[in-house]
Design a protein around this motif. Structure first.
Motif, mmCIF file in Angstrom:
data_model
loop_
_atom_site.group_PDB
_atom_site.id
_atom_site.type_symbol
_atom_site.label_atom_id
_atom_site.label_comp_id
_atom_site.label_asym_id
_atom_site.label_seq_id
_atom_site.Cartn_x
_atom_site.Cartn_y
_atom_site.Cartn_z
ATOM 1 N N UNK A 38 0.868 -1.172 0.000
ATOM 2 C CA UNK A 38 0.000 0.000 0.000
ATOM 3 C C UNK A 38 0.907 1.224 0.000
ATOM 4 N N UNK A 39 1.071 1.827 -1.175
ATOM 5 C CA UNK A 39 2.030 2.914 -1.366
ATOM 6 C C UNK A 39 1.541 4.266 -0.871
ATOM 7 N N UNK A 40 0.241 4.523 -1.024
ATOM 8 C CA UNK A 40 -0.247 5.867 -0.733
ATOM 9 C C UNK A 40 -1.721 5.835 -0.354
ATOM 10 N N UNK A 41 -2.077 6.683 0.607
ATOM 11 C CA UNK A 41 -3.472 6.928 0.955
ATOM 12 C C UNK A 41 -3.710 8.423 0.766
ATOM 13 N N UNK A 42 -4.743 8.746 -0.017
ATOM 14 C CA UNK A 42 -5.076 10.158 -0.243
ATOM 15 C C UNK A 42 -6.586 10.331 -0.113
ATOM 16 N N UNK A 43 -7.028 11.588 -0.227
ATOM 17 C CA UNK A 43 -8.438 11.915 -0.024
ATOM 18 C C UNK A 43 -8.936 12.733 -1.202
ATOM 19 N N UNK A 44 -10.178 12.425 -1.637
ATOM 20 C CA UNK A 44 -10.812 13.128 -2.757
ATOM 21 C C UNK A 44 -12.142 13.717 -2.303
ATOM 22 N N UNK A 45 -12.690 14.615 -3.117
ATOM 23 C CA UNK A 45 -14.033 15.177 -2.964
ATOM 24 C C UNK A 45 -14.160 16.180 -1.834
ATOM 25 N N UNK A 46 -13.063 16.630 -1.272
ATOM 26 C CA UNK A 46 -13.130 17.621 -0.217
ATOM 27 C C UNK A 46 -11.746 18.232 -0.066
ATOM 28 N N UNK A 47 -11.665 19.389 0.557
ATOM 29 C CA UNK A 47 -10.377 20.044 0.749
ATOM 30 C C UNK A 47 -10.016 20.037 2.225
ATOM 31 N N UNK A 48 -8.754 20.235 2.496
ATOM 32 C CA UNK A 48 -8.282 20.283 3.873
ATOM 33 C C UNK A 48 -7.334 19.139 4.155
ATOM 34 N N UNK A 49 -6.838 19.128 5.375
ATOM 35 C CA UNK A 49 -5.948 18.061 5.825
ATOM 36 C C UNK A 49 -6.773 17.040 6.592
ATOM 37 N N UNK A 50 -6.584 15.782 6.257
ATOM 38 C CA UNK A 50 -7.353 14.730 6.901
ATOM 39 C C UNK A 50 -6.416 13.757 7.591
ATOM 40 N N UNK A 51 -6.863 13.245 8.703
ATOM 41 C CA UNK A 51 -6.183 12.175 9.418
ATOM 42 C C UNK A 51 -7.303 11.238 9.837
ATOM 43 N N UNK A 52 -7.163 9.967 9.558
ATOM 44 C CA UNK A 52 -8.249 9.043 9.868
ATOM 45 C C UNK A 52 -7.721 7.733 10.421
ATOM 46 N N UNK A 53 -8.593 7.044 11.137
ATOM 47 C CA UNK A 53 -8.317 5.686 11.595
ATOM 48 C C UNK A 53 -8.941 4.759 10.552
ATOM 49 N N UNK A 54 -8.104 3.941 9.934
ATOM 50 C CA UNK A 54 -8.532 3.067 8.847
ATOM 51 C C UNK A 54 -8.926 1.699 9.407
ATOM 52 N N UNK A 55 -10.062 1.186 8.959
ATOM 53 C CA UNK A 55 -10.578 -0.143 9.331
ATOM 54 C C UNK A 55 -10.654 -0.321 10.853
ATOM 55 N N UNK A 56 -10.908 0.776 11.550
ATOM 56 C CA UNK A 56 -11.012 0.752 13.007
ATOM 57 C C UNK A 56 -9.765 0.121 13.632
#
Length: 161
Positions: A38-56
């Motif tokens: 898994x080389x990269x995780x990015x975010x689409x459809x919104x602006x800003x900086x995101x930090x998330x917990x993936x798959x709980x």
């Protein structure tokens, strides 16, 4: 007697064909099979900086560079996160499948967590990721989440090892 056997054979054929996987899903399962990064995780459809917990499980930064393995002959796999000050490293095991496309979505990767003895540890809860692209060398998976009522798409970019 002949009529009963014809009806039985027709019903048996219907049952077997309804349980079979389509050629498209088989092809995708074969492409998933093997080791990925898994080389990269990015975010689409919104602006800003995101930090998330993936798959709980862990923060998105922990997943970048993680190793994923899919075994298509028994539908099991695992991903491995490297240990760091931010991330609890180790293997996470899962059972996976490819879900056929419908009117509402493209083909999807579906998985749920299992233990090393292949027993469900997620209480039946699982995850689905849309298969945006899949080839022998690369795949892109996407999932939609809601952040403060706004749609955000998480994009997972993998390369084959």
């Amino acid at each position: 007697m002949v009529r009963k056997s014809l009806i039985f054979m027709a019903l048996a054929g219907l049952i077997f064909s309804s349980c079979s996987v389509s050629k498209s899903a088989r092809t995708q399962r074969n492409l998933f099979s093997g080791s990925w990064t898994l080389d990269n995780i990015s975010y689409e459809n919104n602006t800003g900086n995101f930090k998330s917990v993936i798959f709980n499980d862990a923060e998105d930064i922990c997943f970048e560079g993680s190793d994923w393995f899919f075994r298509d002959n028994n539908s099991t796999g695992r991903y491995t996160i490297s240990q760091s000050s931010l991330c609890q490293g180790g293997d996470r095991f899962f059972r996976w499948s490819v879900v056929e496309p419908s009117q509402n979505y493209s083909s999807q990767l579906q998985f749920k967590f299992i233990d090393d003895k292949r027993k469900d540890i997620s209480g039946g809860v699982g995850y689905r990721l849309n298969i945006a692209s899949l080839s022998e060398q690369a795949m892109v998976l996407k999932s939609n989440v809601s952040v403060e009522g706004e749609l955000v798409t998480i994009v997972y970019e993998f390369s084959k090892k």
